[in-house]
Design an enzyme around this catalytic site. Sequence first.
Site, PDB file in Angstrom:
ATOM      1  CG  ASP A  42      -1.751   1.187   1.433  1.00 16.33           C
ATOM      2  OD1 ASP A  42      -1.545   2.174   0.704  1.00 16.33           O
ATOM      3  OD2 ASP A  42      -2.636   1.159   2.310  1.00 16.33           O
TER       4      ASP A  42
ATOM      5  CE1 TYR B  26      -3.318  -0.346  11.675  1.00 16.38           C
ATOM      6  CE2 TYR B  26      -3.210   2.024  11.329  1.00 16.38           C
ATOM      7  CZ  TYR B  26      -3.705   0.784  10.992  1.00 16.38           C
ATOM      8  OH  TYR B  26      -4.596   0.678   9.960  1.00 16.38           O
TER       9      TYR B  26
ATOM     10  CE  LYS C  87      -5.829  -6.444  10.032  1.00 15.62           C
ATOM     11  NZ  LYS C  87      -5.417  -6.710  11.386  1.00 15.62           N
TER      12      LYS C  87
HETATM   13  C1  F6R Z   1      -7.904  -0.579   7.840  1.00 15.92           C
HETATM   14  C2  F6R Z   1      -7.696   0.721   7.204  1.00 15.92           C
HETATM   15  C3  F6R Z   1      -8.658   1.821   7.493  1.00 15.92           C
HETATM   16  C4  F6R Z   1      -8.040   2.837   8.453  1.00 15.92           C
HETATM   17  C5  F6R Z   1      -9.048   3.952   8.813  1.00 15.92           C
HETATM   18  C6  F6R Z   1      -8.448   5.024   9.708  1.00 15.92           C
HETATM   19  O1  F6R Z   1      -6.917  -1.466   7.469  1.00 15.92           O
HETATM   20  O2  F6R Z   1      -6.750   0.931   6.489  1.00 15.92           O
HETATM   21  O3  F6R Z   1      -9.873   1.335   7.976  1.00 15.92           O
HETATM   22  O4  F6R Z   1      -7.592   2.222   9.618  1.00 15.92           O
HETATM   23  O5  F6R Z   1      -9.513   4.574   7.645  1.00 15.92           O
HETATM   24  O6  F6R Z   1      -7.317   5.513   9.093  1.00 15.92           O
HETATM   25  P1  F6R Z   1      -6.432   6.683   9.699  1.00 15.92           P
HETATM   26  O7  F6R Z   1      -6.049   6.270  11.089  1.00 15.92           O
HETATM   27  O8  F6R Z   1      -5.278   6.746   8.751  1.00 15.92           O
HETATM   28  O9  F6R Z   1      -7.292   7.914   9.674  1.00 15.92           O
HETATM   29 MG    MG Z   2      -4.993  -2.111   2.165  1.00 17.23          MG
HETATM   30 MG    MG Z   3      -4.300   1.465   3.629  1.00 15.09          MG
END
Ligand code: F6R
Ligand code: MG
Ligand code: MG
Length: 381
Positions: free
Chosen positions: A11, A228, A231
């Site tokens: 990603d 973190y 994913k």
């Molecule tokens: C799960 C994923 C999304 C983000 C969510 C919050 O793998 O990529 O669900 O966790 O959109 O993202 P942030 O913390 O970057 O605002």
């Molecule tokens: Mg992804």
């Molecule tokens: Mg992502």
Amino acid sequence: MKITLSVIKADIGGFVGHSGVHPEVLQKVQEVGLKEVEKGNLIDCQTLVCGDDIALVMTHQHGVDSELVHGIAWRAFEEGTAVSKKLKLYGAGQDLLSDTFSGNVKGMGPGVAEMEFEERPSEPVIVFFADKTSPSAWNLPLYEMFADPMVCAGLVIDPKMHDGFTFEVLDTYTGKAVKLSTPAELYDLLALIGSVERYAVKSVWRNSDGEIAAVASTQRLSLIAGKYVGKDDPVMIVRAQSGFPAVGEVLEPFARPWIVEGWMRGSHNGPLMPVSFKQATPTRFDGPPRVIAAGYQIANGKLIGPRDLFDDPAFDRAREQAQLMADILRRQGIFEPHRLPSEEMEYTTLPKILKKLEDRFYELEEGKKAPTGEEHHTETD
Ligand code: F6R
Ligand code: MG
Ligand code: MG
């Protein structure tokens, strides 16, 4: 002819948020790969997209863990990241955890599934690619494809498959692996791989001749980075037909959606929805988790395809069921078991909240101790 099929994914920036890939980024990654085909470093190279992830599908004769091939993928993702940064896409370069490439992308963020094999007279392979879930999402379908005769009729009917398959299982906490041969050790296998938070199937071999049948990516970004970083959306390669499960036997587990870890903030359980390439854009509550299946025939190392294998009305019902499962789970909101247990969440505020409330907890029931986990499941239970 011995060839290696390498699928390396990352990603490197989402469009919009975490839901998709921008066409300019994809074009740049593709361009870098194709240049290497022209130079003769790769036999063939294509790209696949699932959600906010890009996979390079490469064929070559440099074997697995090749510095040259991993280096190509790293460079392609770096150049793609430059485009992501220019467009200020979301999380530009998020899976490139190091500034410099040091010989192998493993442990550096991208996910890798690769296998070397003698190309058969006809070589059908399927590349699975999922977004908003983790590598252990493949545990259930791999079991069904290679060890469950109620799903894979070939295990009973095809003499080449009748001796079963051996599964290599990775303990993602310790980095150790164990090989278990089915059907003899089936229950031991299931005891491990049913614990999806810890164990992930890494590869599968045919018992009759030791031929490689399937390989999955098992990188866990959360463990690599210690914090973190997104994913670890997984890829998997499965060989099909003539002594391996038929294409339809490989796809059959996906006709009955099951629940995987991931979805919103990597912290929820949700159904894995099999979708066409076009529908691989997780938007509802950042999901539900999606999986695509790209079918190829390999001809002298060339990738003939892909065919978009879930672009088939026979999977419409699975998609409907997944929607229903999504509705049911969403009803739970922030409550388990939709939300993952706190130790499985990708990020959590719980330790901070507990710290803040530390002095405010008081004795309500005397003499109780917090469970350690040891007191359960004794032999006398
Ligand atoms: C799960 C994923 C999304 C983000 C969510 C919050 O793998 O990529 O669900 O966790 O959109 O993202 P942030 O913390 O970057 O605002
Ligand atoms: Mg992804
Ligand atoms: Mg992502």
